[in-house]
Design a protein around this motif. Structure first.
Motif, PDB file in Angstrom:
ATOM      1  N   GLU A 162     -31.301 -55.603 -10.838  1.00 33.88           N
ATOM      2  CA  GLU A 162     -31.863 -56.260 -12.038  1.00 33.88           C
ATOM      3  C   GLU A 162     -31.069 -57.524 -12.365  1.00 33.88           C
ATOM      4  N   MET A 163     -29.759 -57.438 -12.181  1.00 32.62           N
ATOM      5  CA  MET A 163     -28.912 -58.612 -12.417  1.00 32.62           C
ATOM      6  C   MET A 163     -29.301 -59.737 -11.445  1.00 32.62           C
ATOM      7  N   ALA A 164     -29.505 -59.359 -10.190  1.00 37.95           N
ATOM      8  CA  ALA A 164     -29.883 -60.350  -9.170  1.00 37.95           C
ATOM      9  C   ALA A 164     -31.207 -61.005  -9.538  1.00 37.95           C
ATOM     10  N   ARG A 165     -32.166 -60.190 -10.010  1.00 42.83           N
ATOM     11  CA  ARG A 165     -33.488 -60.712 -10.370  1.00 42.83           C
ATOM     12  C   ARG A 165     -33.370 -61.781 -11.460  1.00 42.83           C
ATOM     13  N   ARG A 166     -32.582 -61.459 -12.482  1.00 38.45           N
ATOM     14  CA  ARG A 166     -32.420 -62.416 -13.588  1.00 38.45           C
ATOM     15  C   ARG A 166     -31.744 -63.702 -13.108  1.00 38.45           C
ATOM     16  N   ALA A 167     -30.671 -63.515 -12.345  1.00 43.61           N
ATOM     17  CA  ALA A 167     -29.870 -64.670 -11.925  1.00 43.61           C
ATOM     18  C   ALA A 167     -30.638 -65.547 -10.940  1.00 43.61           C
ATOM     19  N   HIS A 168     -31.361 -64.899 -10.016  1.00 40.15           N
ATOM     20  CA  HIS A 168     -32.043 -65.664  -8.972  1.00 40.15           C
ATOM     21  C   HIS A 168     -33.317 -66.324  -9.510  1.00 40.15           C
ATOM     22  N   HIS A 169     -34.166 -65.498 -10.167  1.00 40.86           N
ATOM     23  CA  HIS A 169     -35.460 -66.040 -10.588  1.00 40.86           C
ATOM     24  C   HIS A 169     -35.358 -66.831 -11.893  1.00 40.86           C
ATOM     25  N   GLY A 170     -34.367 -66.503 -12.723  1.00 39.49           N
ATOM     26  CA  GLY A 170     -34.214 -67.237 -13.988  1.00 39.49           C
ATOM     27  C   GLY A 170     -33.311 -68.449 -13.857  1.00 39.49           C
ATOM     28  N   PHE A 171     -32.272 -68.343 -13.039  1.00 36.74           N
ATOM     29  CA  PHE A 171     -31.241 -69.386 -13.003  1.00 36.74           C
ATOM     30  C   PHE A 171     -31.062 -69.991 -11.614  1.00 36.74           C
ATOM     31  N   GLY A 172     -31.951 -69.640 -10.698  1.00 41.27           N
ATOM     32  CA  GLY A 172     -31.899 -70.243  -9.352  1.00 41.27           C
ATOM     33  C   GLY A 172     -30.592 -69.977  -8.630  1.00 41.27           C
ATOM     34  N   MET A 173     -29.963 -68.833  -8.917  1.00 44.48           N
ATOM     35  CA  MET A 173     -28.663 -68.573  -8.284  1.00 44.48           C
ATOM     36  C   MET A 173     -28.845 -67.997  -6.880  1.00 44.48           C
ATOM     37  N   LYS A 174     -27.886 -68.309  -6.035  1.00 41.97           N
ATOM     38  CA  LYS A 174     -27.848 -67.715  -4.693  1.00 41.97           C
ATOM     39  C   LYS A 174     -27.134 -66.365  -4.828  1.00 41.97           C
ATOM     40  N   ILE A 175     -27.708 -65.309  -4.237  1.00 42.18           N
ATOM     41  CA  ILE A 175     -27.172 -63.962  -4.435  1.00 42.18           C
ATOM     42  C   ILE A 175     -26.508 -63.440  -3.160  1.00 42.18           C
ATOM     43  N   LEU A 176     -25.249 -63.023  -3.297  1.00 41.16           N
ATOM     44  CA  LEU A 176     -24.569 -62.276  -2.236  1.00 41.16           C
ATOM     45  C   LEU A 176     -24.363 -60.863  -2.757  1.00 41.16           C
ATOM     46  N   ALA A 177     -24.590 -59.866  -1.908  1.00 41.94           N
ATOM     47  CA  ALA A 177     -24.484 -58.479  -2.370  1.00 41.94           C
ATOM     48  C   ALA A 177     -23.517 -57.713  -1.488  1.00 41.94           C
ATOM     49  N   TYR A 178     -22.637 -56.940  -2.139  1.00 39.64           N
ATOM     50  CA  TYR A 178     -21.856 -55.955  -1.400  1.00 39.64           C
ATOM     51  C   TYR A 178     -22.288 -54.576  -1.875  1.00 39.64           C
ATOM     52  N   ASN A 179     -22.578 -53.696  -0.949  1.00 30.77           N
ATOM     53  CA  ASN A 179     -22.994 -52.335  -1.283  1.00 30.77           C
ATOM     54  C   ASN A 179     -22.459 -51.413  -0.201  1.00 30.77           C
ATOM     55  N   ARG A 180     -22.023 -50.195  -0.605  1.00 28.02           N
ATOM     56  CA  ARG A 180     -21.458 -49.269   0.387  1.00 28.02           C
ATOM     57  C   ARG A 180     -22.436 -48.974   1.523  1.00 28.02           C
ATOM     58  N   SER A 181     -23.709 -48.748   1.162  1.00 28.98           N
ATOM     59  CA  SER A 181     -24.707 -48.431   2.196  1.00 28.98           C
ATOM     60  C   SER A 181     -25.601 -49.651   2.408  1.00 28.98           C
ATOM     61  N   PRO A 182     -26.296 -49.697   3.545  1.00 25.31           N
ATOM     62  CA  PRO A 182     -27.166 -50.857   3.793  1.00 25.31           C
ATOM     63  C   PRO A 182     -28.294 -50.911   2.767  1.00 25.31           C
TER      64      PRO A 182
END
Ligand code: DGY
Length: 323
Positions: A162-182
């Motif tokens: 949800e954070m990525a959605r807001r940042a990317h679609h609202g603020f045009g941010m580039k998203i990098l994600a780290y997550n334990r599983s793929p």
């Protein structure tokens, strides 16, 4: 048939307390005082269900009772690192939580913190209220642009997404994600996000880093002095996950020596006590654990607990069982 006996450990939204009272034999906590370990031990001998939340320390001292009456901890909240899951499971107690229904509001608050830190909103408000504002000037409280920057998200679960959605679609941010599983490619594609292999790989590439991973022993001090050192000197760290994920003394040092640009915290190790080293930093925004604090989310969390209880007492598997 007698209704199950249910203990609610804190005050809940009125609509949810009313529904609980219809369905169960309920003990409410009208004065909202946190319970002590001895209160929990006594309660576990009397109630079929206990409905705890993040302020309840359900570690071994609270759970140390033989043959508990309690068969379910239906937790109010998504995080459950305040419960000793192994000990409770050993006593045959089922644990449930309340995912999904607070994801949007928690992500909204993480955005709030990110914007406040970047645009120095806390400093500005403090200055204004102290009667110290002398008027507009080109160099006054100059912050950092958010739009178009790179956001690193640690923990790409429901709230992280949800954070990525807001940042990317609202603020045009580039998203990098780290997550334990793929993370599934179609989930990453929703925000044009790139999954990186490690926290160490993520940190040096980000203007903002937002934590959305679980708390507990596994992630204690995930962000320590070494990892703070991997962040860019102008980068910001946002935490709406759990306080223990950050080594707060190391963060205080990083803020003091200006090795990072700033930070914004909604959660604290040992809250509500606040590490005194954090209090004086102007580069730090602090809120009192407000992530899910909207009427909509708090009611939905309560009704989700009720769904879990109804399933459990009807002999069905509760949808949000975590152990
Ligand atoms: C949670 O759900 O875990 C929050 O921290 C409390 O709402």
């Amino acid at each position: 048939m007698a209704k199950p006996r249910v203990l609610v450990t804190r005050r809940w939204p009125a609509a949810v307390e009313a529904r609980l009272s219809d369905l169960f034999e309920v003990q409410l906590n009208r004065d909202d005082t946190p319970m002590r370990p001895e209160d929990f031990r006594a309660a576990m001998g009397q109630y079929d269900a206990i409905l705890p939340t993040v302020t309840d320390k359900l570690g071994a001292p609270s759970l140390d009772i033989e043959k508990p009456q309690t068969r379910i901890f239906a937790n109010y909240g998504v995080g459950f690192s305040h419960i000793d899951v192994e000990k409770a499971s050993g006593q045959g107690i089922v644990i449930t939580n309340t995912p999904d229904v607070l994801s949007e509001c928690t992500a909204d608050l993480a955005m709030t913190l990110m914007l406040m830190a970047a645009r120095r909103a806390g400093e500005g408000e403090r200055e204004l209220r102290a009667g110290k504002w002398t008027g507009w000037r080109p160099t006054h409280l100059v912050g950092t642009k958010v739009s178009g920057k790179t956001l690193g998200i640690i923990g790409y679960g429901r709230i992280g997404q949800e954070m990525a959605r807001r940042a990317h679609h609202g603020f045009g941010m580039k998203i990098l994600a780290y997550n334990r599983s793929p993370v599934a490619p179609e989930v990453l594609a929703q925000c044009n996000a790139t999954q990186v292999a490690s926290v160490d790989e993520l940190l040096p590439q980000c203007d903002f880093v937002s934590l959305h991973c679980p708390g507990g022993a596994a992630n204690r001090h995930l962000i320590d002095s070494r990892r703070l050192g991997l962040m860019r000197p102008d980068a910001y760290l946002i935490n709406t996950a759990r306080g223990e994920v950050i080594d707060e003394s190391a963060l205080a040092q990083a803020l003091w020596f200006e090795t990072i640009g700033g930070a914004a915290l909604d959660v604290f190790d040992g809250e509500p006590d606040i590490n005194p080293q954090l209090r004086d930093s102007d580069r730090l925004v602090m809120l009192p654990h407000l992530g899910s604090a909207t009427r909509e989310a708090r009611e939905a969390m309560g009704f989700r607990v009720i769904d879990n209880l109804q399933d459990f007492f009807a002999g069905r598997e509760p949808r949000d069982r975590v152990n």
